[in-house]
Design an enzyme around this catalytic site. Structure first.
Site, PDB file in Angstrom:
ATOM      1  N   CYS A  60       0.797  -1.234   0.000  1.00  9.86           N
ATOM      2  CA  CYS A  60       0.000   0.000   0.000  1.00  9.86           C
ATOM      3  C   CYS A  60       0.822   1.274   0.000  1.00  9.86           C
ATOM      4  CB  CYS A  60      -0.972   0.005   1.179  1.00  9.86           C
ATOM      5  SG  CYS A  60      -0.171   0.228   2.785  1.00  9.86           S
ATOM      6  N   LEU A 414      21.020 -19.950  -2.824  1.00 13.29           N
ATOM      7  CA  LEU A 414      21.202 -19.546  -4.221  1.00 13.29           C
ATOM      8  C   LEU A 414      22.248 -18.440  -4.256  1.00 13.29           C
ATOM      9  CD1 LEU A 414      20.294 -19.660  -7.200  1.00 13.29           C
ATOM     10  CD2 LEU A 414      18.558 -17.963  -6.624  1.00 13.29           C
ATOM     11  N   GLY A1101     -24.058   9.022   5.457  1.00 17.06           N
ATOM     12  CA  GLY A1101     -25.177   9.453   4.633  1.00 17.06           C
ATOM     13  C   GLY A1101     -24.964  10.751   3.895  1.00 17.06           C
ATOM     14  N   GLU A1277     -21.542  10.669  -1.165  1.00 21.89           N
ATOM     15  CA  GLU A1277     -21.887   9.337  -1.662  1.00 21.89           C
ATOM     16  C   GLU A1277     -22.469   9.299  -3.072  1.00 21.89           C
ATOM     17  OE1 GLU A1277     -23.008   6.575   2.016  1.00 21.89           O
ATOM     18  OE2 GLU A1277     -24.272   8.353   1.940  1.00 21.89           O
TER      19      GLU A1277
END
Length: 1346
Positions: A60, A414, A1101, A1277
């Site tokens: 992130c 490796l 809301g 919204e």
């Protein structure tokens, strides 16, 4: 913020001391737990809290820091970003760390990066902003090391493309990225300032000198004192753990042999440690061996065109080396190969991961743990070899042999990777014919710029030559990976089939068939048919242009090399000066301290003395008895808190709302997978997480009914939640009559809509501190402190006045910090109550994703009747909503859904909506809950009708627009006055401003001229009903004239504090004394306190900002009334009256300078409708299913915006979050309902490379709305619903692809309706375009030539 064990004392020996710098300050440690990460140290043992824990996976960018180290051999400084959540502290010896605090701060002055983030309105919640600042700063620092011309004064050597890509690995859930990209580009030397978006530095006449000055020499990233320190730390001991730093391969071999002789010792080999971001560690190690101090392992050796890469060389260093290698002659065939390898590697992970992730570590993960490695695939196609060390013995293998070996253990190391020279050999066909080397790499993933695993990756190398008017393949290597097998493989059967043959359509067709057999994902792999189809697409793209150069399929157009990711965009705002400073695009309150990392979030609060940390243990079964909980190790755990620890008289309550409660913990019976069972409490967050993550829960399901896991099962068992009558939406008209009036009907069409995860950047967090007199102080990242207080009160059986809940700011909410934050705070409070010690938690990302619930999934069946002109006469819906195990807010979803569904006049509208109780985690409100689904359903219905009638979908939309009368019928009082119905005006205005008609013609022309890419364009309206809620407020004027404001609303990043400050300044200026023009700077909004500001309510809301503003206006009116009469008296005595003088006089006269209010909206006007529309244009790649969003134009009605800059940010952020829902984000569960998309690896929110290339937004000032707060309207919204335009445009493009596919098959290409799933991911889109479209196309070519 947690405590980690380490000590700082006088050094015993130089070799046993860890020395580094943080923001120029020297740090010396002699005892360090080797498992401690840099992030844990910075957050626990320094004052620098800007490094945020967003995911703990390096996915992130929130934890990014700049790491600087001095190369003593080359005498040069290296600066690069790293993910501090993965970087082990012991690995930074001799390094310098710079966080965003190190760039500037409020005391010493902000850096120009901080100032520009604020001025370009590029920080909302602010949780991701510090990491963004560091990523940009790193790009600036490194650009100064280039040999480019000196830039203009105040600019940098950075290019606009580099500037944008600097933050391509950083996630943001709030802004939509566009303003952040503008901040980055403002530093670029090649940017046109006029192309930058809305900012506070100019309104017109954009010039560099108007920006805060950038000085490249302002910050010294590496202090001089570090150059004198020893860079090697041979051994660091801590209890039973040891950190080793061997300096030779021989020393490493001896060390491994000696450790292997010790019984029970666990060993971790360390290079970059980035693998822990994918494979989360569930145990501690005894021995840590740092491989990076061994010169042979960290070198890149070149011999001609051959390259040997040490195993600890970082991916970034390899990319740089490959690019440098090709600079001399980039057209040489072998150099072209290396350049293409470098280009492919740039699409792996993010830059902060590539900077430290080692090439060897990546290959070892592929070999040992079946990691879907791109590096393994690419190197497999070029005959790479590897050297490994076992004990003291070295062995060289081909990469293919290495991958097929039994899994290596920690005793096998490796050492290096060898890339041979790739040049065509002499062919055996003709001495006069020259062979040609072809090489391409391929990658299909959800994100073009990386930071996402591929669905399939591939690399092809071929040697071809022209023979007898054709092309013969001398040699070919086809490598594929990341498709659900153990490791990358060679498609040897296809290689053998192709070698020695002349290329033709028939040959390619047969090879494509063979490749589908060869590339066959194992059982359990997601999207297996899609992955096999990709293999066919890749092979076709590689071979077909050789046969026919006119074919322009070319998947290999390099997105990494596009000039810029984003095109200049327009932001049109209409400021209003009527209520100054309300209506002005004022910078968001706190934006600069968010950028500088000084803004305090809950987890930034220093831990109190003796603080403990908790982590949830959750159920993995949907319905089962919990018999026992067993911890892997109990020594690091202080307590395991369950429902049995709830005090006498207390209730097992974790959340509460109007519709019921949610238990804090399951009792003996779990109700869903992901239900909280217990809370493990330990001395550190790491120990708590480890204990919870490794706990074993013993279940019993004997004699239990089967769980209800689908909505169909819920219907069978009549398992529903009741919807209160007051929330039951009203039906419109007579459905039977409407159907009778129709000319056509469609019956029982089906839509399924999925869930969505909030992905707030700040995870759920709380801190509970026991206080005197049986009280509890709780700091909670919550959207509703009032209910957190109530839950804790009832759980602990103490009065509410004993519980003080404080919330200053929230790092992103979107509804997820409502109900879902309550049990987090309650668990901390219960543990603190039981143990009598402070307890805090920061829920890790995986656990949060499993517990969160998210958006409501739905199943919808619809029946419609309509006229031949597209006018719908009747619509009936049967909707099944999966609410999960408890009601939460689910009973309100039907009301919300129907509210946005009614945006069209459907004639008669009826519905049967059931809220299903299932054994899934409880779903909750997420930004535009129910409304985004309802709005989309309406569009699906319109699209279906248009397809059925073969009409233009835009005409069908317009045919079903509301008249004002029908709007009034559907919405009642919410419709407002006729002048408030602005949608028709917006619709027409958008058509003109977006050049819609001409773009439709251009799209049609493009589709005729392009076979493998198709465009689509769509124009979509939205209409959303919102309601205001009662809201408290308080304004107090202090003695010096400064003003402190309290509101119930919580600052989530939506600019609530900013608007409240503006409203306060405007209203108090009504006193009309001297100096009130500068009142805005005197206002401070303070944190929410449940005991101080009661009845605070829920911040949700979209309307809490305006309601809070109205509450403050009422307070200010009272204060103004008290002050005006006094001002007149003082004015008579003294002439002019300043604000400060007036307040001083008011204090002397004992005037009450504090006023409280409780705004209660009138019932008849509390609800209103928001309007907007969007045009989106996309381009779909028919070979991969990738959808590129080319352009979106939005017009959104904000009434008279309280702050157009804030509202613009809300519109853009909501829209991009909607893109996530419709196009990208898959919140998947297993068959038991347990979330499996539980990390940044498996859940993909939008990034800067997956948003519209051009996003134009017009904030419409629609004039006076008498019943609104200063005529303003909501913005939080409703714009999310506009993202359906991208989905509809994608459908249009797919429709063109399907018509073309039908034409290849010899069909008419009739307009048959198809359902495009949500989200329309690459597999979904490709499936609809035709998984076999390559084969069908080749067959059509064969048929046309026969």
């Amino acid at each position: 913020m947690e405590d980690t064990q380490l000590t700082s004392t006088q050094p015993l020996k130089h070799s046993q001391t860890l020395v580094f710098a943080v923001n120029g300050e020297r740090v010396e440690l002699t005892s360090v737990d080797p498992s401690t990460t840099l992030l844990q140290f910075l957050r626990s043992h320094t004052r620098f809290k800007s490094v945020k824990l967003g995911c703990g996976e390096g996915g992130c960018g929130a934890c990014n820091v700049l790491l600087s180290k001095f190369d003593t051999k080359l005498k040069q400084l290296e600066d690069y970003t790293v993910s501090s959540c993965l970087t082990l502290l012991c690995s930074i010896n001799g390094c310098s760390i710079t966080t965003t605090e190190g760039l500037g701060n409020i005391k010493d002055g902000f850096h120009s990066i901080h100032q520009r983030f604020a001025g370009f309105h590029a920080s909302q919640c602010g949780f991701c902003t510090p990491g963004m600042c560091v990523s940009l700063f790193s790009a600036l620092v490194n650009s100064e090391k280039t040999c480019r011309p000196e830039p203009a004064f105040g600019s940098s050597k950075l290019t606009a493309s580099e500037a944008e890509k600097s933050i391509s690995g950083n996630l943001c859930r709030c802004t939509g990225y566009r303003p952040i990209a503008d901040v980055c580009k403002s530093f670029a030397a090649d940017v046109d300032m006029e192309d930058l978006g809305l900012n506070s530095f100019w309104k017109k006449d954009a010039k560099l000198n108007k920006l805060p000055l950038y000085d490249s020499k302002q910050i010294t990233t590496y202090p001089e004192f570090l150059k004198k320190e020893s860079k090697s730390t041979a051994v660091l001991n801590y209890q039973d753990k040891t950190w080793y730093s061997p300096v030779s391969v021989e020393e490493l071999g001896s060390l491994l042999e000696s450790i292997s002789a010790e019984n029970g010792m666990t060993v971790k080999l360390v290079a970059g440690n980035t693998g822990t971001g994918y494979y989360q560690e569930t145990e501690y190690y005894n021995k840590y061996i740092d491989l990076r101090c061994i010169p042979e392992l960290s070198e890149i050796k070149k011999a001609g065109s051959r390259i040997e890469i040490g195993a600890t060389v970082s991916i970034s260093k390899l990319i740089f080396a490959l690019k440098e290698h090709t600079k001399d002659d980039p057209t040489k065939e072998d150099d072209v190969v290396l350049k293409k390898i470098a280009s492919h590697l740039e699409k792996i992970a993010s830059e902060s991961i590539r900077n430290v992730a080692s090439v060897g570590g990546n290959l070892v993960m592929a070999q040992r743990k079946n990691f879907p490695s791109d590096i393994a695939t690419v190197l497999l196609a070029v005959n790479s070899r590897v050297t490994i060390l076992t004990g003291v013995k070295k062995e060289t293998l081909t990469l293919e042999e290495f991958l097929e070996k039994p899994a290596l253990d920690s005793r096998n190391v490796l050492l290096s990777v060898f890339i041979p020279c790739l040049r065509p050999t002499k062919n055996g066909y003709s001495k006069n014919v020259k062979s040609k080397l072809l090489f391409e790499t391929y990658r299909a993933s959800p994100r073009p710029l990386g930071n996402a695993l591929a669905y399939l990756n591939a690399a092809f190398s071929a040697e071809v030559c022209n023979v007898n008017d054709g092309v013969v393949i001398n040699r070919i290597q086809l490598a594929f990976g990341s498709f659900g097998v153990k490791h990358a493989i060679r498609a040897s059967t296809v290689e053998k089939y192709l070698v020695g043959k002349k290329l033709s359509v028939d040959l390619i067709s047969e090879a494509v068939k063979l490749i589908r057999v060869a590339i066959s994902p194992e059982n359990g792999t997601s999207d297996p048919a899609y992955r096999s189809s990709l293999a066919a697409s890749f092979l076709f793209d590689f071979l077909m242009p050789i046969v026919d150069p006119e074919i322009s399929s070319r998947l290999t157009i390099d997105d990494c090399e596009r000039t810029t990711l984003l095109s200049p965009a327009k932001q049109v705002i209409e400021s209003s000066h009527e209520h100054y400073p309300v209506g002005e695009p004022v910078i968001k309150s706190g934006a600069t301290i968010q950028a500088s990392g000084e803004a305090v979030f809950v987890d930034d609060i220093p831990s109190p003395l003796n603080c403990l940390h908790g982590a949830f243990i959750y159920s993995t079964k949907p319905l089962a008895r919990v018999k026992s909980i067993k911890l892997k190790s109990e020594k690091d755990v202080n307590a395991v808190v369950t429902f049995q620890d709830i005090p006498k008289g207390g209730a097992n309550i974790g959340a509460i709302n109007h519709f019921g409660t949610d238990p804090l913990f399951s009792n003996e019976l779990t109700q869903c997978a992901g239900q909280r069972i217990a809370f493990a409490v330990a001395e550190t967050q790491k120990n708590a997480d480890m204990a919870a993550g490794t706990a074993t829960v013993d279940y019993d399901i004997e004699d239990l009914e089967p769980p209800i896991l689908t909505v169909e099962q819920a219907v069978e068992k009549s398992s529903f939640f009741e919807v209160p009558l007051v929330l039951t939406p009203s039906q419109v008209g007579d459905f039977s009559k409407g159907m009778a009036e129709s000319d056509y009907q469609i019956h029982s069409a089906e839509i399924k809509l999925p869930s969505q995860y909030y992905f707030y950047m700040e995870s759920q967090t709380a801190l509970a501190v026991p206080d005197e007199d049986n009280c509890m102080v709780v700091y909670s990242s919550s959207q509703v402190p009032e209910l957190v207080q109530r839950v804790i009160s009832r759980c602990l059986n103490i009065p509410e006045h004993n519980v003080r809940v404080i919330t200053r700011r929230v790092g992103g909410g979107f509804g997820g910090k409502g109900s879902k934050a309550m049990p987090v705070a309650a668990a901390c409070a219960l543990a603190a109550y039981k143990l009598r010690r402070p307890v805090r938690t920061y829920v890790n990302r995986k656990t949060d994703m499993i517990l969160a619930g998210g958006r409501h999934p739905m199943k919808i069946n619809y029946t419609i009747g309509f006229k031949s002109n597209g006018k719908i006469t009747a619509l009936h819906l049967d909707v099944l909503i999966n609410a999960g195990m408890s009601p939460d807010v689910s009973p309100v979803i039907p009301w919300k859904l129907v509210g946005s569904l009614k945006k069209y006049n459907f004639g008669a509208l009826s519905f049967d909506i059931k809220v299903c109780k299932t054994n899934h985690s409880s779903k909750s409100a997420m930004r535009a809950p129910g409304e985004v689904q309802g709005s989309y359903i309406a569009e699906a219905v319109i699209e279906h009708v248009a397809t059925h009638l073969s009409l233009d979908v835009g005409l069908v939309r317009e045919m079903n627009f509301h008249s004002y009368d029908s709007l009034k019928l559907y919405y009642g009082n919410s419709a407002g006055d006729p002048l408030e119905y602005t949608l028709p005006t917006i619709w027409d205005k958008l058509m003109k401003s977006s050049n819609f008609d001409s773009r439709v013609e251009m799209v049609n022309k493009f589709n005729k001229n392009n076979i493998w890419r198709k465009k689509g364009i769509s124009r979509v309206p939205i209409l959303q009903n919102v309601s205001l809620r009662p809201t408290p407020g308080r304004v107090s004027i202090l003695q010096d004239g400064s003003v402190v404001v309290e509101v119930g609303g919580i600052e989530l990043g939506q600019g609530l504090w900013t608007k409240v400050k503006q409203m306060t300044a405007y209203c108090l200026s009504a006193v009309k004394c001297d100096g009130t023009h500068g009142l805005l700077e005197k206002v401070r909004v303070i944190q929410a306190d449940a005991l101080s500001m009661v009845q605070g309510g829920l911040t949700a809301g979209s309307t809490t900002s305006e309601a809070s503003c109205e509450a403050i206006r009422l307070c200010c009116n009272v204060l103004v009334e008290r002050l005006v009469s006094l001002k007149e008296k003082v004015k008579e005595q003294m002439g002019s009256v300043s604000w400060e003088l007036l307040i001083m006089q008011a204090n002397m006269k004992s005037v009450n300078l504090s006023a409280s209010s409780y705004f209660v909206p009138e019932f008849t006007s509390r609800s209103y409708i928001n309007y907007g529309a969007a045009v989106s244009e996309v381009e779909v790649n028919l070979l991969t299913g990738e959808t590129k969003m080319l352009q979106t134009d939005i017009i959104y009605d904000c009434g008279q915006s309280l702050n157009p800059a804030v509202d613009l940010g809300q519109v853009e952020g909501a829209f991009v979050q909607g893109i996530g829902f419709f196009m990208l984000e898959e919140y998947l569960t297993n068959s038991d309902g347990l979330v499996v998309a539980d990390s940044t690896w498996t859940y993909k929110i939008p990034t800067i490379d997956t948003i519209p290339k051009q996003l134009n937004v017009h904030i419409l000032n629609s004039g006076h709305h008498k019943d609104r707060v200063l005529s303003s309207k909501a913005s939080g919204e409703p714009p999310l619903l506009l993202a359906a335009s991208v989905h509809c445009a994608t459908r249009a493009a797919i429709k063109e692809a399907r018509n073309q596919l039908d034409s290849w098959k010899g069909l008419n290409g009739s307009d048959t309706f198809f359902e495009l799933d949500v989200p329309a991911t690459m597999p979904v889109v490709k499936t609809l375009c035709g998984l076999d479209n390559v084969e069908v196309y080749l067959q059509s070519l064969f048929m046309s030539r026969s």
